[in-house]
Scaffold this motif. Structure first.
Motif, PDB file in Angstrom:
ATOM      1  N   ARG A  80     -56.038  31.305  27.924  1.00 39.85           N
ATOM      2  CA  ARG A  80     -55.667  32.153  27.045  1.00 39.85           C
ATOM      3  C   ARG A  80     -54.066  32.357  27.232  1.00 39.85           C
ATOM      4  O   ARG A  80     -53.651  33.553  27.273  1.00 39.85           O
ATOM      5  CB  ARG A  80     -56.404  33.448  27.017  1.00 39.85           C
ATOM      6  CG  ARG A  80     -57.744  33.537  26.686  1.00 39.85           C
ATOM      7  CD  ARG A  80     -58.130  33.240  25.425  1.00 39.85           C
ATOM      8  NE  ARG A  80     -59.490  33.297  25.140  1.00 39.85           N
ATOM      9  CZ  ARG A  80     -60.507  32.496  25.467  1.00 39.85           C
ATOM     10  NH1 ARG A  80     -59.935  31.071  25.813  1.00 39.85           N
ATOM     11  NH2 ARG A  80     -61.731  32.902  25.332  1.00 39.85           N
ATOM     12  N   SER A  81     -53.422  31.353  27.726  1.00 36.32           N
ATOM     13  CA  SER A  81     -52.007  31.223  28.391  1.00 36.32           C
ATOM     14  C   SER A  81     -51.193  32.092  27.146  1.00 36.32           C
ATOM     15  O   SER A  81     -51.027  31.836  25.967  1.00 36.32           O
ATOM     16  CB  SER A  81     -51.355  29.981  28.142  1.00 36.32           C
ATOM     17  OG  SER A  81     -50.266  30.125  28.828  1.00 36.32           O
TER      18      SER A  81
ATOM     19  N   LYS B 271     -54.484  35.774  23.670  1.00 30.57           N
ATOM     20  CA  LYS B 271     -53.062  34.922  23.969  1.00 30.57           C
ATOM     21  C   LYS B 271     -52.035  35.373  23.190  1.00 30.57           C
ATOM     22  O   LYS B 271     -51.001  35.462  23.605  1.00 30.57           O
ATOM     23  CB  LYS B 271     -53.438  33.369  23.663  1.00 30.57           C
ATOM     24  CG  LYS B 271     -53.773  33.129  22.196  1.00 30.57           C
ATOM     25  CD  LYS B 271     -53.983  31.412  22.108  1.00 30.57           C
ATOM     26  CE  LYS B 271     -52.748  30.803  22.650  1.00 30.57           C
ATOM     27  NZ  LYS B 271     -53.185  29.485  22.520  1.00 30.57           N
ATOM     28  N   HIS B 272     -52.109  35.890  21.926  1.00 28.76           N
ATOM     29  CA  HIS B 272     -51.258  36.468  21.230  1.00 28.76           C
ATOM     30  C   HIS B 272     -50.762  37.847  21.586  1.00 28.76           C
ATOM     31  O   HIS B 272     -49.402  38.319  21.491  1.00 28.76           O
ATOM     32  CB  HIS B 272     -51.679  36.628  19.771  1.00 28.76           C
ATOM     33  CG  HIS B 272     -52.103  35.061  19.058  1.00 28.76           C
ATOM     34  ND1 HIS B 272     -51.097  34.249  18.845  1.00 28.76           N
ATOM     35  CD2 HIS B 272     -53.400  34.778  18.684  1.00 28.76           C
ATOM     36  CE1 HIS B 272     -52.082  33.109  18.345  1.00 28.76           C
ATOM     37  NE2 HIS B 272     -53.286  33.321  18.327  1.00 28.76           N
ATOM     38  N   TRP B 273     -51.839  38.677  22.364  1.00 27.54           N
ATOM     39  CA  TRP B 273     -51.524  39.958  22.695  1.00 27.54           C
ATOM     40  C   TRP B 273     -50.552  39.663  24.056  1.00 27.54           C
ATOM     41  O   TRP B 273     -49.716  40.404  24.226  1.00 27.54           O
ATOM     42  CB  TRP B 273     -52.702  40.652  22.860  1.00 27.54           C
ATOM     43  CG  TRP B 273     -53.299  41.256  21.431  1.00 27.54           C
ATOM     44  CD1 TRP B 273     -54.337  40.846  20.630  1.00 27.54           C
ATOM     45  CD2 TRP B 273     -53.021  42.601  21.050  1.00 27.54           C
ATOM     46  NE1 TRP B 273     -54.476  41.546  19.801  1.00 27.54           N
ATOM     47  CE2 TRP B 273     -53.773  42.739  19.663  1.00 27.54           C
ATOM     48  CE3 TRP B 273     -51.858  43.276  21.273  1.00 27.54           C
ATOM     49  CZ2 TRP B 273     -53.711  43.634  18.936  1.00 27.54           C
ATOM     50  CZ3 TRP B 273     -51.795  44.540  20.259  1.00 27.54           C
ATOM     51  CH2 TRP B 273     -52.516  44.709  19.100  1.00 27.54           C
ATOM     52  N   ALA B 274     -50.934  38.903  24.713  1.00 26.86           N
ATOM     53  CA  ALA B 274     -50.323  38.554  25.963  1.00 26.86           C
ATOM     54  C   ALA B 274     -49.007  38.123  25.556  1.00 26.86           C
ATOM     55  O   ALA B 274     -47.918  38.536  26.456  1.00 26.86           O
ATOM     56  CB  ALA B 274     -50.822  37.476  27.076  1.00 26.86           C
ATOM     57  N   SER B 275     -48.637  37.302  24.814  1.00 24.20           N
ATOM     58  CA  SER B 275     -47.347  36.896  24.232  1.00 24.20           C
ATOM     59  C   SER B 275     -46.488  38.252  23.941  1.00 24.20           C
ATOM     60  O   SER B 275     -45.570  38.277  24.139  1.00 24.20           O
ATOM     61  CB  SER B 275     -47.325  35.813  23.335  1.00 24.20           C
ATOM     62  OG  SER B 275     -48.008  34.532  23.737  1.00 24.20           O
TER      63      SER B 275
ATOM     64  N   ASP C 289     -55.927  48.886  25.912  1.00 25.76           N
ATOM     65  CA  ASP C 289     -57.042  49.414  25.051  1.00 25.76           C
ATOM     66  C   ASP C 289     -57.108  48.789  23.564  1.00 25.76           C
ATOM     67  O   ASP C 289     -57.940  48.424  23.039  1.00 25.76           O
ATOM     68  CB  ASP C 289     -56.890  50.789  25.293  1.00 25.76           C
ATOM     69  CG  ASP C 289     -57.457  51.420  26.479  1.00 25.76           C
ATOM     70  OD1 ASP C 289     -58.128  50.737  27.253  1.00 25.76           O
ATOM     71  OD2 ASP C 289     -56.843  52.549  26.690  1.00 25.76           O
ATOM     72  N   ARG C 290     -55.711  48.725  23.203  1.00 25.93           N
ATOM     73  CA  ARG C 290     -55.441  48.317  21.845  1.00 25.93           C
ATOM     74  C   ARG C 290     -55.672  46.763  21.710  1.00 25.93           C
ATOM     75  O   ARG C 290     -56.608  46.288  20.722  1.00 25.93           O
ATOM     76  CB  ARG C 290     -53.974  48.720  21.695  1.00 25.93           C
ATOM     77  CG  ARG C 290     -53.830  48.332  19.968  1.00 25.93           C
ATOM     78  CD  ARG C 290     -52.532  48.986  19.437  1.00 25.93           C
ATOM     79  NE  ARG C 290     -52.267  48.845  17.907  1.00 25.93           N
ATOM     80  CZ  ARG C 290     -51.273  49.273  17.360  1.00 25.93           C
ATOM     81  NH1 ARG C 290     -50.507  50.255  17.945  1.00 25.93           N
ATOM     82  NH2 ARG C 290     -51.068  49.207  16.157  1.00 25.93           N
ATOM     83  N   SER C 291     -55.373  45.987  22.579  1.00 25.67           N
ATOM     84  CA  SER C 291     -55.681  44.821  22.564  1.00 25.67           C
ATOM     85  C   SER C 291     -57.258  44.057  22.634  1.00 25.67           C
ATOM     86  O   SER C 291     -57.581  43.394  21.894  1.00 25.67           O
ATOM     87  CB  SER C 291     -54.887  43.889  23.690  1.00 25.67           C
ATOM     88  OG  SER C 291     -55.237  44.260  24.786  1.00 25.67           O
TER      89      SER C 291
ATOM     90  N   PRO D 142     -52.037  40.663  17.179  1.00 23.07           N
ATOM     91  CA  PRO D 142     -51.267  41.849  16.656  1.00 23.07           C
ATOM     92  C   PRO D 142     -50.438  41.647  15.253  1.00 23.07           C
ATOM     93  O   PRO D 142     -50.134  40.425  15.028  1.00 23.07           O
ATOM     94  CB  PRO D 142     -50.172  41.957  17.744  1.00 23.07           C
ATOM     95  CG  PRO D 142     -50.067  40.687  18.601  1.00 23.07           C
ATOM     96  CD  PRO D 142     -51.608  40.057  18.246  1.00 23.07           C
ATOM     97  N   ALA D 143     -50.565  42.664  14.415  1.00 24.76           N
ATOM     98  CA  ALA D 143     -49.869  42.542  13.089  1.00 24.76           C
ATOM     99  C   ALA D 143     -48.345  42.730  13.300  1.00 24.76           C
ATOM    100  O   ALA D 143     -47.805  43.013  14.368  1.00 24.76           O
ATOM    101  CB  ALA D 143     -50.371  43.748  12.277  1.00 24.76           C
ATOM    102  N   GLY D 144     -47.525  42.460  12.014  1.00 25.40           N
ATOM    103  CA  GLY D 144     -46.147  42.628  12.132  1.00 25.40           C
ATOM    104  C   GLY D 144     -45.665  43.471  12.790  1.00 25.40           C
ATOM    105  O   GLY D 144     -44.524  43.737  13.440  1.00 25.40           O
TER     106      GLY D 144
END
Length: 491
Positions: free
Chosen positions: A138-139, A171-175, A203-205, A212-214
């Motif tokens: 999940r890079s 992966k998007h939350w980590a980015s 908690d949110r992720s 995540p939204a904009g």
């Protein structure tokens, strides 16, 4: 002399033994040597290229597999159409090879080592300085699982389970976390406030399967600003560690351990449970066990107050459930009198673990319409004088004595003096739920001798009542045995 709780505990290992050190290596733009043209070499080449490595591949054209040939157009893969030799290693960060024979593997291994390059010969552990794990990608989040070569299929099965637990959107939350890090660091100093922010981020992720939204980044930075302006306030959480088996911890207990700055733990808390706590948390052994040195309750209360007023998140980790024979009432009263926020996370109490281990219902409807948890000793070294022994000796109930090992003879005598039949079934469990668990079952009249055989070094539970009548002398259920009616044990 009471044990001093003022020194950080080193009684438990902070990290259990590791077969290998897990390391994540940055290979972006680094040169890696790869020898061999097999499918196995192709998989390693693909993995290295995905990490941004510059791969120098050494193999003759006729020995290249289709899978490896398919990578031929990659700009970071340089194919040298000849076998490897000792001059290829200088400047390499890693060296890998797929060798058919042990002699070739040993030659490659020795040549790489002589050049000071870490080396791995595929599927030949004797010629490997490092190993590859099974990967969950999940890079920039990467999970790697290793069994040190003992069971690759097990590593794959673990990977499959983790794959189902980690949402693809992670992966998007980590980015997003990467892009926010500098801004968060500017708003929040290193320490508890910054950790609170990232805990809320986590908690949110994990609360969604969507990326995540904009507007998420702006909302999170606003959260960081709110945390920065809030006063620094500590807290205490009383956490039940259960009877010892770490798998019996609740999820809420796990989260409290992972968030703690300071952990004050009892003598009976297992090292396996402590292993799950946050590494950076300071740990203090404040144990109290019968017949041994112990900390004064007043000292423990003072420590909790002092750490909490310093802004720390304190976990008071208690064996079993904190609200059952854990002096939680005294601790809560002191904390509330100091204006300190306190919460309680229940744990599995030893009596419940005992019932599960023996596969015996404590409220079998043919035998017991009530269950009593009784302390087995008083502070003056005797059985409790305030206990209604005549009531405990009555039928149709199950009594569980906590911490009663050294008082076994007096417990037996008090119950018989108040009319309980000497044939009433009894069960003893020592170190319930732990690998060293010991058990015995038999009539009340044999309780003192059985306790001598079990020993007093480990925590003991004594269960008394006709629900234990299905057990043999070793505390095992007897197949096909029908429970006798409770009246069968009456005097």
């Amino acid at each position: 002399m009471p044990r001093s709780p003022l020194q950080q505990s080193d009684d438990h290992h902070r990290i259990a033994a590791l077969a290998k050190l897990p390391v994540f290596l940055d290979l972006s733009g680094k040169r890696v040597v790869l020898a061999g043209g097999s499918d196995a070499a192709a998989w390693k080449a693909e993995l290295l290229l995905a990490c941004g490595a510059e791969v120098d591949l050494y193999c003759e054209a006729g020995s290249m597999s289709d899978a490896l040939a398919a990578l031929g157009g990659h700009p970071q893969l340089r194919h040298h159409v000849h076998p490897w030799h000792c001059g290829i290693f200088p400047g390499a960060s890693l060296a890998l090879a797929d060798c058919e024979t042990d002699d070739e593997a040993q030659a490659f291994f020795c040549a790489a080592r002589a050049a000071g390059v870490p080396v791995n010969v595929i599927d030949k552990p004797a010629f490997c300085q490092f190993q590859f794990g099974s990967i969950v990608n999940r890079s920039p989040v990467i999970v790697s699982i290793s069994t040190s070569g003992a069971a690759p299929i097990l590593a794959q099965a673990i990977r499959q389970r983790i794959e189902t637990l980690l949402p693809p959107a992670l992966k998007h939350w980590a980015s997003l976390a990467q892009t926010l890090r500098d801004a968060v660091n500017q708003r929040l100093p290193q320490g508890p406030a910054r950790r609170v922010f990232w805990e809320r981020f986590v908690d949110r992720s994990f609360a969604t399967n969507a990326p995540p939204a904009g507007e998420t980044a702006t909302a999170l930075l606003n959260t960081a600003q709110e945390i920065a302006s809030a006063p620094r306030v500590g807290s205490v959480t009383l956490v039940g560690a259960g009877p010892g088996d770490p798998e019996l911890l609740t999820l809420k207990a796990m989260r409290a351990l992972q968030a703690a700055d300071v952990i004050l733990f009892d003598d009976l808390v297992s090292s396996e449970v402590l292993e799950l706590a946050r590494r950076e948390a300071k740990r203090f052994l404040v144990g109290k066990r019968g017949g041994r040195e112990s900390c004064r309750q007043e000292d423990i209360n003072d420590m909790m107050v002092r750490f909490a007023k310093a802004g720390k998140r304190v976990v008071r980790l208690k064996s079993g459930d904190p609200m059952i024979f854990g002096r939680a009432g005294e601790e809560i009263a002191r904390l509330e009198s100091e204006g300190i926020a306190v919460a309680v996370v229940p744990g599995i109490t030893a009596a419940s673990a005992m019932a599960a281990s023996l596969k015996t219902s404590l409220t079998n409807r043919h035998h017991a319409q009530q269950v009593r948890f009784v302390t087995g000793h008083s502070k003056d070294g005797d059985v409790p004088g305030t206990v209604d022994w005549a009531s405990l000796a009555g039928p149709n109930q199950t009594s569980i004595f906590y911490m009663g090992g050294r008082m076994a003879q007096r417990i037996e005598q008090r119950l018989r003096d108040n009319g309980m039949s000497p044939e009433t079934p009894v069960a003893i469990l020592s170190s319930v739920s732990r690998p060293q668990e010991r058990r015995w079952s038999g009539p009340l009249r044999n309780l003192p001798d059985a306790m001598q055989a079990i020993g007093y070094d480990q925590p003991v539970l004594i269960g008394i009542g006709s629900v234990f009548g299905e057990l043999d002398q070793d505390g095992q259920r007897m197949p096909g045995q029908v429970c006798r009616d409770a009246r069968a044990y009456a005097v």
